[in-house]
Structure formats: C-alpha cells, structure tokens
Design a protein around this motif. Structure first.
Motif, PDB file in Angstrom:
ATOM      1  N   TYR A 103      55.979  40.235 -83.845  1.00 44.22           N
ATOM      2  CA  TYR A 103      57.329  40.314 -84.827  1.00 44.22           C
ATOM      3  C   TYR A 103      58.294  39.397 -85.034  1.00 44.22           C
ATOM      4  O   TYR A 103      57.995  38.374 -84.319  1.00 44.22           O
ATOM      5  N   GLU A 104      59.153  39.695 -85.817  1.00 42.96           N
ATOM      6  CA  GLU A 104      59.887  38.407 -86.149  1.00 42.96           C
ATOM      7  C   GLU A 104      60.711  37.885 -85.000  1.00 42.96           C
ATOM      8  O   GLU A 104      60.641  36.721 -84.678  1.00 42.96           O
ATOM      9  N   GLY A 105      61.093  38.832 -83.989  1.00 43.88           N
ATOM     10  CA  GLY A 105      61.915  38.582 -82.888  1.00 43.88           C
ATOM     11  C   GLY A 105      60.857  37.488 -82.009  1.00 43.88           C
ATOM     12  O   GLY A 105      61.324  36.551 -81.398  1.00 43.88           O
ATOM     13  N   GLY A 106      59.708  37.741 -81.950  1.00 45.30           N
ATOM     14  CA  GLY A 106      58.657  37.094 -81.451  1.00 45.30           C
ATOM     15  C   GLY A 106      58.690  35.440 -81.619  1.00 45.30           C
ATOM     16  O   GLY A 106      58.637  34.848 -80.910  1.00 45.30           O
ATOM     17  N   ILE A 107      58.592  35.440 -83.032  1.00 49.49           N
ATOM     18  CA  ILE A 107      58.475  34.175 -83.299  1.00 49.49           C
ATOM     19  C   ILE A 107      59.857  33.427 -83.490  1.00 49.49           C
ATOM     20  O   ILE A 107      59.843  32.168 -82.614  1.00 49.49           O
ATOM     21  N   TYR A 108      61.050  34.062 -83.507  1.00 57.84           N
ATOM     22  CA  TYR A 108      62.220  33.484 -83.200  1.00 57.84           C
ATOM     23  C   TYR A 108      62.169  33.007 -81.687  1.00 57.84           C
ATOM     24  O   TYR A 108      62.667  31.809 -81.438  1.00 57.84           O
ATOM     25  N   ARG A 109      61.835  33.855 -80.683  1.00 57.27           N
ATOM     26  CA  ARG A 109      61.660  33.553 -79.555  1.00 57.27           C
ATOM     27  C   ARG A 109      60.779  32.308 -78.876  1.00 57.27           C
ATOM     28  O   ARG A 109      61.220  31.301 -78.345  1.00 57.27           O
ATOM     29  N   ALA A 110      59.632  32.369 -79.518  1.00 55.89           N
ATOM     30  CA  ALA A 110      58.592  31.268 -79.415  1.00 55.89           C
ATOM     31  C   ALA A 110      59.499  29.931 -79.649  1.00 55.89           C
ATOM     32  O   ALA A 110      59.187  28.867 -79.090  1.00 55.89           O
ATOM     33  N   VAL A 111      60.036  29.878 -80.791  1.00 53.96           N
ATOM     34  CA  VAL A 111      60.535  28.756 -81.521  1.00 53.96           C
ATOM     35  C   VAL A 111      61.456  28.240 -80.349  1.00 53.96           C
ATOM     36  O   VAL A 111      61.962  27.026 -80.050  1.00 53.96           O
ATOM     37  N   PHE A 112      62.278  29.183 -80.268  1.00 48.80           N
ATOM     38  CA  PHE A 112      63.322  28.849 -79.251  1.00 48.80           C
ATOM     39  C   PHE A 112      63.131  28.279 -77.741  1.00 48.80           C
ATOM     40  O   PHE A 112      63.780  27.283 -77.397  1.00 48.80           O
ATOM     41  N   MET A 113      62.196  28.966 -77.257  1.00 45.31           N
ATOM     42  CA  MET A 113      61.635  28.343 -75.950  1.00 45.31           C
ATOM     43  C   MET A 113      60.822  27.119 -76.074  1.00 45.31           C
ATOM     44  O   MET A 113      61.209  26.317 -75.114  1.00 45.31           O
ATOM     45  N   SER A 114      60.193  26.963 -77.124  1.00 48.26           N
ATOM     46  CA  SER A 114      59.641  25.476 -77.296  1.00 48.26           C
ATOM     47  C   SER A 114      60.739  24.444 -77.350  1.00 48.26           C
ATOM     48  O   SER A 114      60.510  23.381 -76.601  1.00 48.26           O
ATOM     49  N   LEU A 115      61.686  24.816 -78.141  1.00 47.44           N
ATOM     50  CA  LEU A 115      62.907  23.477 -78.495  1.00 47.44           C
ATOM     51  C   LEU A 115      63.345  23.650 -77.020  1.00 47.44           C
ATOM     52  O   LEU A 115      63.682  22.258 -76.746  1.00 47.44           O
ATOM     53  N   ARG A 116      63.590  24.459 -76.366  1.00 46.23           N
ATOM     54  CA  ARG A 116      64.162  24.358 -75.007  1.00 46.23           C
ATOM     55  C   ARG A 116      63.407  23.552 -74.040  1.00 46.23           C
ATOM     56  O   ARG A 116      64.181  22.523 -73.581  1.00 46.23           O
ATOM     57  N   ILE A 117      62.131  23.756 -73.894  1.00 43.54           N
ATOM     58  CA  ILE A 117      61.261  22.739 -72.981  1.00 43.54           C
ATOM     59  C   ILE A 117      61.393  21.585 -73.548  1.00 43.54           C
ATOM     60  O   ILE A 117      61.563  20.409 -72.750  1.00 43.54           O
ATOM     61  N   ILE A 118      61.107  21.510 -74.890  1.00 42.71           N
ATOM     62  CA  ILE A 118      61.295  20.027 -75.583  1.00 42.71           C
ATOM     63  C   ILE A 118      62.314  19.172 -75.110  1.00 42.71           C
ATOM     64  O   ILE A 118      62.453  17.860 -74.691  1.00 42.71           O
ATOM     65  N   LEU A 119      63.545  19.856 -75.237  1.00 37.94           N
ATOM     66  CA  LEU A 119      64.782  19.282 -74.900  1.00 37.94           C
ATOM     67  C   LEU A 119      64.811  18.697 -73.655  1.00 37.94           C
ATOM     68  O   LEU A 119      65.482  17.682 -73.220  1.00 37.94           O
ATOM     69  N   LEU A 120      64.519  19.722 -72.581  1.00 33.65           N
ATOM     70  CA  LEU A 120      64.406  19.434 -71.227  1.00 33.65           C
ATOM     71  C   LEU A 120      63.836  18.145 -71.052  1.00 33.65           C
ATOM     72  O   LEU A 120      64.136  17.256 -70.272  1.00 33.65           O
ATOM     73  N   ILE A 121      62.560  17.966 -71.515  1.00 35.48           N
ATOM     74  CA  ILE A 121      61.582  16.902 -71.281  1.00 35.48           C
ATOM     75  C   ILE A 121      62.594  15.458 -71.954  1.00 35.48           C
ATOM     76  O   ILE A 121      62.502  14.479 -71.175  1.00 35.48           O
ATOM     77  N   ILE A 122      62.912  15.758 -73.109  1.00 37.14           N
ATOM     78  CA  ILE A 122      63.590  14.527 -73.636  1.00 37.14           C
ATOM     79  C   ILE A 122      64.607  14.134 -72.892  1.00 37.14           C
ATOM     80  O   ILE A 122      64.864  12.939 -72.535  1.00 37.14           O
ATOM     81  N   ILE A 123      65.684  14.841 -72.435  1.00 34.40           N
ATOM     82  CA  ILE A 123      66.802  14.346 -71.752  1.00 34.40           C
ATOM     83  C   ILE A 123      66.503  13.904 -70.479  1.00 34.40           C
ATOM     84  O   ILE A 123      67.037  12.877 -69.911  1.00 34.40           O
ATOM     85  N   SER A 124      65.299  14.588 -69.624  1.00 33.32           N
ATOM     86  CA  SER A 124      65.148  13.880 -68.431  1.00 33.32           C
ATOM     87  C   SER A 124      64.375  12.402 -68.435  1.00 33.32           C
ATOM     88  O   SER A 124      64.713  11.520 -67.740  1.00 33.32           O
ATOM     89  N   ALA A 125      63.643  12.310 -69.672  1.00 37.71           N
ATOM     90  CA  ALA A 125      63.168  11.051 -69.969  1.00 37.71           C
ATOM     91  C   ALA A 125      63.975  10.232 -70.241  1.00 37.71           C
ATOM     92  O   ALA A 125      63.848   8.957 -69.752  1.00 37.71           O
ATOM     93  N   LEU A 126      65.200  10.610 -70.958  1.00 39.78           N
ATOM     94  CA  LEU A 126      65.847   9.567 -71.401  1.00 39.78           C
ATOM     95  C   LEU A 126      66.670   8.877 -70.085  1.00 39.78           C
ATOM     96  O   LEU A 126      66.797   7.728 -70.258  1.00 39.78           O
ATOM     97  N   LEU A 127      66.827   9.589 -69.050  1.00 43.61           N
ATOM     98  CA  LEU A 127      67.340   9.100 -67.912  1.00 43.61           C
ATOM     99  C   LEU A 127      66.557   8.138 -67.260  1.00 43.61           C
ATOM    100  O   LEU A 127      67.034   6.938 -67.076  1.00 43.61           O
ATOM    101  N   THR A 128      65.344   8.230 -67.110  1.00 43.45           N
ATOM    102  CA  THR A 128      64.457   7.344 -66.501  1.00 43.45           C
ATOM    103  C   THR A 128      64.006   6.068 -67.439  1.00 43.45           C
ATOM    104  O   THR A 128      63.635   5.083 -66.932  1.00 43.45           O
ATOM    105  N   TYR A 129      63.833   6.434 -68.660  1.00 45.26           N
ATOM    106  CA  TYR A 129      63.844   5.445 -69.603  1.00 45.26           C
ATOM    107  C   TYR A 129      64.742   4.330 -69.746  1.00 45.26           C
ATOM    108  O   TYR A 129      64.780   3.034 -69.818  1.00 45.26           O
TER     109      TYR A 129
END
Ligand SMILES: Nc1ncnc2c1ncn2[C@@H]1O[C@H](COP(=O)(O)OP(=O)(O)OP(=O)(O)O)[C@@H](O)[C@H]1O
Ligand SMILES: [Mg+2]
Lengths: 270, 288
Positions: A103-129
C-alpha cells in the motif's frame, strides 16, 4: 601488511566540525539521535537529511567514506524497508502480486525508516571521523566525571585510563604480531593454509609469544608509571585542557534552532 | 652460479603516508658457500628489510633473489622450501619462543619440514650442542631461561633447519661481552662445520671486522659499497658520510699514522692491533 589496518576512523581534515570540542560533539550526537527518533513524518526527516548532508559537507570528510558505512549495513536497511512495506496496510493499494499487497502507506513507511537508519549511521560516523580516539576518551572521562559524586570516584578515571592505554597499544601490538608472524614463517609455519582446525593450531606460535610480550609490556608500563609517581586520578590536571570556544556555542545554537524547526515541521506538516 | 644472489632488488612498504619511500632500492650482490658477509648501515637504512627479501618473507617489487640459480619466487607455493634453506634469525629472536620446552621449540622448524622423528631428534640435539647448551636445557621451559640463553635457543631453532645460508639480524644486540663472543663463535663454528654461507647484520664495526671477509654497506636503502672488509674500511670518508665509523682500533692507527708511526701498518681488530704493536715494540719501531 597487518600494519595497514587503521584503528579508529579518524580522518584528518581542517574543518570546523573537527575543531569542535569532543564533549559538545558527543552531547549533540545524542540530541540528534533523540530528535531523529522523535520525528515521525517523511517531511521532517527529509528536512533533517538536508541539514545533516550540509553538516557532512562542512566536515570535509570524503563522502565515499560515509557511503562505505551505509553499504556495510545495507542488508539491514533493505530488510527493514521490505518488512515495513509489507506490513503497513494504509492508503491505496499500489502493488498487488500473488499474496503480496503493498500500500501507499507501506512505501511511505519504508522510505521513512530507511532514511532514519541512514541518518543515524551518518551522524555517528561523523563523530568518529572528526574526533581522534584520544579526544573521544578524554571527552568521555570528562562527561562521566559527575559520577564521582555518587561514590564512583576512581572508577571513571581508571576506565578512561584503560581506554587510553588500550588505544595507545593497538599499533604496538599490531607491529609485534607482524614481527612474530614473520619469525614463525621463517621457521616454516604456515599461517594461512589448511583446514580451520589446522589454522587455529597454527595460531598458537603467534598468540603465545604475543601474550607473553603483552604481559611483559604491562609490567614495564606499570613500573614506568609508578616510577613517575602515578597515583591515580586525584589531583591530576591535563596537558590539553578542553575549553568551549565560540565555535562550540555556535554549533549549540545552530543545533537548537534546527531541533526547534524540526519539531515545528513535525507538528504542523501534514 | 652463486649460492645466493640478489639482482636489482627493490621494495617499499605500503604505508598510510602519501609519499612512498623505498626501503630497499636496486640492490645487487651475491654470496658463496663458506663466506661470511657483514651488512652495515645506519638505522633505517634497510638492512632488516633486505634480509627479509633474501629469505622470501617479503616479496620484491622488482628484481629477484636467486638461490642456487633458481628464482625463489618462481613458484610462490614452494616458498617455504627456500625459507628452510635460507635461515633467518630475526632481531631479538627470543620473543618468538612459544613451546612448553626448549626441545619442542627447537623442533618446531624440523617438524614443519616434515622430517622423521629420528632426524628431528638428531637435529635438536646437535643444534643445542652447537649453541653450547647441554641436554639439561632440553626439558626446561624457554620462559625460565636468561635473556642470553633464550637468544641461543632461538638461534638453535634456526640452525636445526640446517640452512645453507644463515642470515642473522643483529644477533649480538643487547648481550654482554661474553654473550657476544659466544654467539659470534657459534656462528663461525656453524660455518666451519657445514660450509654454509653467513650473512650477518651488525651495528658493531668491531664484530664485523673480526668476523667478515666482505661487507655490504647500505645507506637509505641503497648499496653504497660491497667489497672486502679492509677495502671498505679504507674508505673512511664514505663510511662517515653514511653514518658509520671505523672500528676503534683502526682510529688509533689513523692517529698513529698522523704522528708518523707505523705508517705502512693497519689493523681493524684488537688481536691484529695487539700483534702489530707488540712486534713493533720488540723491533724497536715505537721507541721514544
Ligand atoms: N613494517 C614496516 N612498515 C612500514 N615501513 C617500514 C616497516 N619496517 C621498516 N620500515 C621502514 O623501512 C625503512 C628500512 O627499515 P629497516 O627496518 O629495514 O631498517 P634497518 O636498517 O634494519 O634499521 P635498524 O638498524 O634500526 O634495524 C625505514 O625507513 C623504516 O621506517
Ligand atoms: Mg633492523
């Protein structure tokens, strides 16, 4: 060569992010993580993505390094996205195939969750880099120092010292391992062939001298510290004092404004 | 055909630094059976790197190492065969000991060579013998020995391979005078008894003067000289420029020459010097 393995992820560059006080960076990282978890619509997370992308560019750390981090956990991102796409049943039906309904809501949710994880990775990496391992341990010690008022007086210092020593000796141990491996190879040890059991057995001639060398080093270091009157954390001062500068205050202010904007977007966007 | 020959060897460590620095640059030399060759050079001149290239622990970037005419890297799978023939004793080899007993530790290499138990027995005993340790040591733990004894056990571990070329990287570093003499005599005896070629890295001009027929002088990864010991030491300027020096007795003779004494005589070892000076005094040449 074993020596080429870099420990920690510090990337040298001349950027404002590198120059921020590591304590501020750790605290801000925690705040960013909290806010990224709080926001719950795609609009806000897209806004956060743009902001964090800007910070990443500001750090002058090569973008491909972040890409490498993301690639490493790509399976988790894909798995989360698929699960979300399959289980959220809101909105119009977009894809219907055999027993699969997306469903539309599913796609919306999938994109949202992926972005959330990617952002978490990037900001944590930013600290150690952008912070050296030593700067991080110093910062952790400083941030944990309030614990001394609840009876953990020495624990914080000892923990920080252990971290510092461990970090300090990693390159030494790698060099030592390299040397011992070479000398055992000179005696015909085959370290990289054979079955798993053979390989484990072949490691003994390397591990035992390494262990004995480490113990010897530990005693030597203890003697060296004691002969220079080391007596724990009490009354010690640092050579490099961590002090907040204008940059740190700017970083805090910019972040607070960002958090406020995020919350406003999150509340009023539809 | 030389026993061991290096041809235009070059090698650089790939490090994090952007500018690649060659640790060994275009080095060629060769060794024959029964020769003792000394390798000298300032700290970081590439001695240890060259030694690891010679026995196939490092693979040259360009150039080749020939053992009895065969390129040791012709078949990378067979490289350990050459490592047994070209024995390398590392700097501070005592830190490689790992077995419960001295016997087992010395037997490590022969076992890797897949020799029969009887042959291993023979080799361990004769290796212990060569380094001047008696059989009581065989059942001791290597970790209970003194530093000098450990060093000898480690060298025995290489001698037990019966290498045709024995390479030693600073074998006397950190030993007392007696320990040094013991190790150097062991090396000489091994050559006498087996006819092997010896390559010895050393920072002691005295040691190489006393032991080596030829010297290879390294500086910044390059071979500056490869010649008979006395020819190398006669190039005083070149040695000084490359961070090296003459043996102390040779410097005394230089001073004597300046004062007009013993003009046609030179000595690089204490024994030679003693002989020359005593003879001269007896002959009246040094009388005031
Ligand atoms: N494992 C390594 N990784 C990177 N560079 C190395 C490594 N080992 C040696 N080097 C570099 O290669 C050069 C040659 O080193 P090498 O150990 O061969 O010198 P050496 O002549 O044996 O010195 P010494 O007399 O101090 O033992 C040096 O510049 C050194 O810094
Ligand atoms: Mg060396």
């Amino acid at each position: 060569m074993l020596k080429d393995i870099t420990f920690g992820q510090y990337v040298e560059a001349d950027s404002i992010i590198h120059k921020l006080d590591p304590r501020i960076k750790i605290l801000l990282l925690i705040a960013y993580i909290v806010f990224i978890f709080i926001v719950n619509n795609l609009f806000s997370i897209a806004f956060a993505s743009v902001f964090i992308l800007a910070v990443t560019i500001l750090s002058k750390v090569p973008v491909k390094l972040f890409a490498k981090n993301i690639k490493a956990i790509l399976p988790i991102i894909i798995f989360t996205a698929i699960l979300n796409a399959l289980y959220v049943g809101q909105g119009a039906l977009v894809i219907h195939f055999w027993v699969i309904n997306i469903y539309e809501g599913g796609i919306y949710r999938a994109v949202f969750m992926s972005l959330r994880i990617i952002l978490l990775i990037i900001i944590s990496a930013l600290l150690t880099y952008t912070s050296t391992p030593t700067a991080l341990t110093d910062a952790i010690e400083s941030l944990l120092s309030p614990l001394q008022y609840i009876g953990l007086k020495n624990a914080v210092h000892i923990m920080a010292l252990m971290m510092t020593i461990a970090l300090r000796f990693i390159p030494t141990l790698i060099e030592e391992t390299d040397k011992i491996m070479s000398s055992q190879k000179a005696r015909g040890a085959s370290l990289d062939s054979g079955s798993f059991k053979q390989k484990v057995k072949a490691l003994l001639p390397v591990l035992i001298p390494l262990l004995s060398a480490s113990i010897r080093r530990a005693y030597e270091l203890a003697d060296a510290m004691e002969s220079r009157c080391y007596n724990g954390g009490e009354g010690r001062v640092r050579m490099k004092q961590m002090t907040l500068t204008l940059k740190d205050y700017i970083a805090i202010i910019v972040s607070v404004v960002f958090f406020a904007a995020l919350i406003i977007l999150n509340t009023f966007a539809v | 055909m030389s026993l061991l020959a290096a041809e235009n060897l070059s090698f650089s460590y790939n490090s994090a630094a952007k500018i690649k620095k060659m640790a060994v640059k275009d080095i060629s030399f060769s060794v024959e059976s029964g020769e003792i060759i000394g390798v000298i050079g300032h700290t970081g001149s590439g001695k240890s790197t060259l030694m690891q290239l010679l026995n196939g622990l490092l693979k040259p970037e360009s150039g080749a190492v020939y053992f009895e005419g065969q390129n040791i890297w012709d078949n990378p799978k067979e490289i350990s065969k050459f490592r047994f023939q070209i024995g390398l004793v590392f700097q501070y080899p005592e830190y490689q000991l790992f077995e419960e007993t001295v016997y087992k530790d010395i037997a490590f290499a022969p076992q890797n060579m897949k020799l029969s138990q009887e042959e291993i027995d023979n080799r361990v005993n004769s290796a212990l013998n060569s380094v001047g340790l008696n059989y009581e040591f065989a059942e001791k733990s290597p970790f209970d020995l003194s530093g000098g004894e450990k060093r000898r056990v480690a060298i025995a571990g290489i001698l037990a391979m019966h290498p045709k070329v024995l390479i030693l990287d600073e074998p006397t570093a950190g030993l007392d005078p007696k320990g040094r003499a013991t190790v150097l005599n062991m090396i000489r005896d091994y050559k006498e008894n087996t006819g092997a070629a010896i390559i010895i890295v050393s920072h002691s001009m005295e040691d190489v003067a006393a032991l080596c027929e030829k010297l290879l002088v390294l500086s910044n990864g390059r071979a500056v000289m490869f010649d008979k010991t006395e020819n190398v030491f006669s190039q005083y300027e070149t040695l000084i420029n490359n961070g090296l020096d003459l043996p102390s007795v040779a410097k005394i003779f230089e001073e004597l020459h300046k004062l007009g004494y013993l003009k046609d005589k030179m000595a690089y070892t204490v024994d030679d010097a003693k002989k020359i000076i005593v003879d001269s005094i007896k002959g009246g040449a040094l009388n005031a």
